[in-house]
Design an enzyme around this catalytic site. Sequence first.
Site, PDB file in Angstrom:
ATOM      1  N   ASP A  51      -3.150   7.441  -3.330  1.00 39.63           N
ATOM      2  CA  ASP A  51      -3.127   6.329  -2.368  1.00 39.63           C
ATOM      3  C   ASP A  51      -3.568   5.088  -3.146  1.00 39.63           C
ATOM      4  OD1 ASP A  51      -3.353   4.674  -0.152  1.00 39.63           O
ATOM      5  OD2 ASP A  51      -4.939   5.856   0.815  1.00 39.63           O
ATOM      6  N   GLU A  86      -6.646  -0.996  -4.108  1.00 33.60           N
ATOM      7  CA  GLU A  86      -6.999   0.406  -3.839  1.00 33.60           C
ATOM      8  C   GLU A  86      -6.605   1.303  -4.996  1.00 33.60           C
ATOM      9  OE1 GLU A  86      -4.978   2.187  -0.461  1.00 33.60           O
ATOM     10  OE2 GLU A  86      -6.522   3.741  -0.284  1.00 33.60           O
ATOM     11  N   ASP A  89       0.859  -1.189   0.000  1.00 31.86           N
ATOM     12  CA  ASP A  89       0.000   0.000   0.000  1.00 31.86           C
ATOM     13  C   ASP A  89       0.891   1.233   0.000  1.00 31.86           C
ATOM     14  OD1 ASP A  89      -1.876   2.012   0.432  1.00 31.86           O
ATOM     15  OD2 ASP A  89      -3.054   0.802   1.835  1.00 31.86           O
TER      16      ASP A  89
HETATM   17 MN    MN Z   1      -3.646   2.946   0.953  1.00 33.38          MN
HETATM   18 MN    MN Z   2      -6.259   4.480   1.721  1.00 40.06          MN
END
Ligand code: MN
Ligand code: MN
Length: 291
Positions: A96, A276, A85
């Site tokens: 992000d 994501e 991430d």
């Molecule tokens: Mn993230």
């Molecule tokens: Mn996030």
Amino acid sequence: MKDDVMDMYIEAGRIASEIREKGAGEIRVGASYLWVVEKIEGWVQDAGAGLAFPLNVSLNEDAAHDTASRDDERVFSDGDVVKLDLGVHLDGYIADTAVTVDLGDHPLLLEASARGLDAAISIVAPGVSVGELGSAIHGEIESRGFRPIANLTGHGLDRYRIHTPPNIPNIRQNGGAVLEEGMVFAIEPFASTGTGHVSEKHRTEIFQQLAVKPVRLPSARRVLEEMRPRKGLPFSRRWLSGEKLDLALSTLARSQVIRAYPVLSDVPGSLVSQAEHTLIVTGEGCLVTTA
Ligand code: MN
Ligand code: MN
């Protein structure tokens, strides 16, 4: 949204996407966890961007908020499900994004979070409620026999702010905030073989300054001094150079100058996947900055 702000979000997203893909290729059985984390974080600096938060690399039942410690001796093992991430920012404008790397044989688990993300993105438009996004995610994950993690959500993004309203649920929900043109947010479905709820582990490597208050303890003052350029973005214990860091960090957390982000985990033995993207709501639908 002004064009120059839009351009910053798009460029941060382009950098994040490229490094996410390249970084995923570094996660191999036997590779050192610390070496991989530092290498990928270095690429962000090399690209002339900043890290919006320490690179999160979370294994198996750990869903989020793990990163390497300075003396980390872990290596990636056969069978690991690895969530990478990454947060990149340009002058505070954040991208992000996350991907899961499967060092075992769990294609359906990875597909569940990835398809959940796709399904949510496909319906983003002004006037859509966050509950509809959660329902789309839930359906994709559940239909493959897994549970969405109910107490982790996507989130709005703002300049130098990693978590702003609205939260984007990963579970079925009625109504909630309604999307508007110009909103910037991250959608991040998590699919789990476990209970679908995460709780805090003892391990804590990531922190964030919350408040500016006078602090007496010299080691604590040094931490704040060193992390001042973060402008409130999260930081890693690994990035700090001073002595007596445990005392400094626990003192700052107790006085609520900083908050700790402990590793968040589903039950032992379970496996969690994550996907994501960051996106900007447009008049018609959305623009995915990290595609
Ligand atoms: Mn993230
Ligand atoms: Mn996030």
